[in-house]
Design an enzyme around this catalytic site. Structure first.
Site, PDB file in Angstrom:
ATOM      1  N   TYR A  34       0.848  -1.200   0.000  1.00 46.42           N
ATOM      2  CA  TYR A  34       0.000   0.000   0.000  1.00 46.42           C
ATOM      3  C   TYR A  34       0.883   1.250   0.000  1.00 46.42           C
ATOM      4  CZ  TYR A  34      -3.264   3.467   1.888  1.00 46.42           C
ATOM      5  OH  TYR A  34      -4.019   4.594   2.092  1.00 46.42           O
ATOM      6  N   THR A  40      -3.154  10.534   9.300  1.00 46.36           N
ATOM      7  CA  THR A  40      -2.783   9.503  10.256  1.00 46.36           C
ATOM      8  C   THR A  40      -3.913   8.467  10.333  1.00 46.36           C
ATOM      9  OG1 THR A  40      -1.856   9.327  12.452  1.00 46.36           O
ATOM     10  CG2 THR A  40      -3.843  10.629  12.258  1.00 46.36           C
ATOM     11  N   ASN A  41      -3.836   7.507  11.259  1.00 47.29           N
ATOM     12  CA  ASN A  41      -4.886   6.475  11.377  1.00 47.29           C
ATOM     13  C   ASN A  41      -6.245   7.142  11.606  1.00 47.29           C
ATOM     14  OD1 ASN A  41      -2.446   5.082  11.587  1.00 47.29           O
ATOM     15  ND2 ASN A  41      -3.359   3.472  12.837  1.00 47.29           N
ATOM     16  N   LEU A  42      -7.213   6.777  10.790  1.00 49.39           N
ATOM     17  CA  LEU A  42      -8.537   7.416  10.823  1.00 49.39           C
ATOM     18  C   LEU A  42      -9.572   6.496  11.438  1.00 49.39           C
ATOM     19  CD1 LEU A  42      -8.431   8.721   7.157  1.00 49.39           C
ATOM     20  CD2 LEU A  42      -8.143  10.096   9.244  1.00 49.39           C
ATOM     21  N   LYS A  75     -14.893  -6.225  18.832  1.00 52.68           N
ATOM     22  CA  LYS A  75     -14.572  -7.328  19.759  1.00 52.68           C
ATOM     23  C   LYS A  75     -15.147  -7.055  21.151  1.00 52.68           C
ATOM     24  CE  LYS A  75     -10.176  -8.738  17.670  1.00 52.68           C
ATOM     25  NZ  LYS A  75      -8.727  -8.796  17.916  1.00 52.68           N
ATOM     26  N   TRP A  82      -4.479  -8.027  19.239  1.00 52.32           N
ATOM     27  CA  TRP A  82      -3.323  -8.513  18.496  1.00 52.32           C
ATOM     28  C   TRP A  82      -2.039  -7.838  18.967  1.00 52.32           C
ATOM     29  CZ3 TRP A  82      -5.225  -8.122  12.679  1.00 52.32           C
ATOM     30  CH2 TRP A  82      -6.309  -8.997  12.523  1.00 52.32           C
TER      31      TRP A  82
END
Ligand code: GDP
Length: 329
Positions: free
Chosen positions: A147, A175-177, A198, A213
């Site tokens: 990616y 950044t992480n969205l 979860k 994880w």
């Protein structure tokens, strides 16, 4: 006319025909929400109408619809597992989408194009917070290099079309969205929606623990997608440069901290089990947002508030779908 390096005067978005490519995704749907508050004409094309990996189809569509502004929010995206198990999809789809949309935008005179990337384009061991200048200074994180390589090619396309053709194209690296419209499928999602699902399933099933994880120690920064959409509209108006620009929240949290925050929002009191057989990925990924802040833009949605509203959206839209179980995650 622009050149490769210099910012130009503010771009006037009013009355423009604006194409959000990828309008059903997390970013694209947030852009539609944000742009509906602007005086623009919105254009969209669903996957069933237009396959962005097909050059002729993209050129025909752009020629016919004549967008003046394009947001390239369409991309093959996924979390740490999807990236490492489907490398061909991640590199091929993203290269084709970027090349086709950018070239068609050049050919048919698009005035402003904003390409979406990600902070995972930066080297695994980049200085933290990561400045834009870290691009191509070291090896990438292996779990998402497919990616990342495609997205770096996208940045280079933007630079090349500016330099050779004077196009006012820019690229933004969020950044992480997270937020409404996110992917909550446990196999392919990113960490935040995965842990929310979860925790929700574990609570519903009365499970004594949920799995997380990796080791829980990696640090990540999270930005609500409505803040990103606001930043993208701001950048459309105020930014014109060949260098990428980071968009982040400036706040980082460990994966363990995130899991705890999500347990609180969901109301799940069981334990966390860290599954070290799963990869941690890059140890830390915090964007340096001083360039964007220096232009006067700030994020508004804190993680607590953002998690709560995202969980409300999940409950209303996703909770009843049957995907993923705690046991198999
Ligand atoms: P990344 O930011 O590109 O590494 O992508 P992810 O959002 O998929 O993963 C971020 C971190 O969260 C990694 O250290 C993962 O191992 C960790 N993580 C913990 N639990 C999960 C989970 O259930 N799903 C995912 N995708 N990541 C998880």
């Amino acid at each position: 006319m622009v050149n490769g390096n210099k910012a130009t005067a503010a771009y006037n978005l009013s009355d423009k025909r604006v194409w959000v490519a990828g309008h059903r995704g997390l970013v694209g749907s947030a852009l539609l929400r944000r742009l509906s508050r602007e005086n623009v004409e919105l254009l969209t094309a669903g996957k069933n109408v237009l396959d962005l990996r097909r050059q002729q189809d993209v050129e025909d569509w752009v020629k016919r619809e004549k967008p003046e502004v394009v947001f390239v929010a369409a991309a093959k995206v996924g979390g740490i597992r999807a990236n490492s198990t489907r490398p061909a999809d991640f590199i091929y789809d993203n290269l084709m989408i970027e090349a086709n949309v950018i070239h068609a935008a050049f050919r048919y005179g698009v005035e402003k194009l904003v390409l979406l990337g990600s902070t995972c384009i930066y080297p695994k061991l980049a200085p933290q917070p990561i400045p834009e200048e870290a691009l191509l200074t070291g090896p990438l994180e292996a779990t998402n290099e497919w990616y990342a390589v495609a997205k770096i090619a996208g940045i280079k396309l933007v630079q090349a079309y500016r330099r050779q053709h004077g196009c006012d194209f820019i690229s933004a690296q969020p950044t992480n969205l997270y937020g409404p419209g996110d992917n909550f499928d446990l196999e392919t999602s990113h960490v935040l929606p995965a842990l929310m699902r979860k925790a929700h399933d574990a609570k519903r099933e009365g499970a004594s623990a949920m799995s997380v994880w990796g080791t829980g120690t990696p640090l990540r920064e999270f930005l609500h997608v409505d803040d990103l959409a606001d930043a993208l509209v701001f950048l459309t108006r105020n930014f014109s440069d060949e260098a990428p620009i980071n968009v982040g929240s400036g706040a980082e949290i460990s994966i363990r901290g995130l899991a705890n925050a999500i347990r609180d929002v969901v109301g799940y009191q069981g334990d966390l089990i860290f599954d070290a057989s799963k990869p941690d990925g890059t140890p830390r990924k915090l964007a340096d947002i001083s360039k964007l802040e220096g232009m006067g833009w700030r994020p508004r949605i804190g993680l607590g508030e953002g998690l709560a509203s995202t969980y409300d959206w999940f409950l209303a839209n996703v909770a009843n779908e049957a995907t993923g179980t705690v046991a198999s995650a």
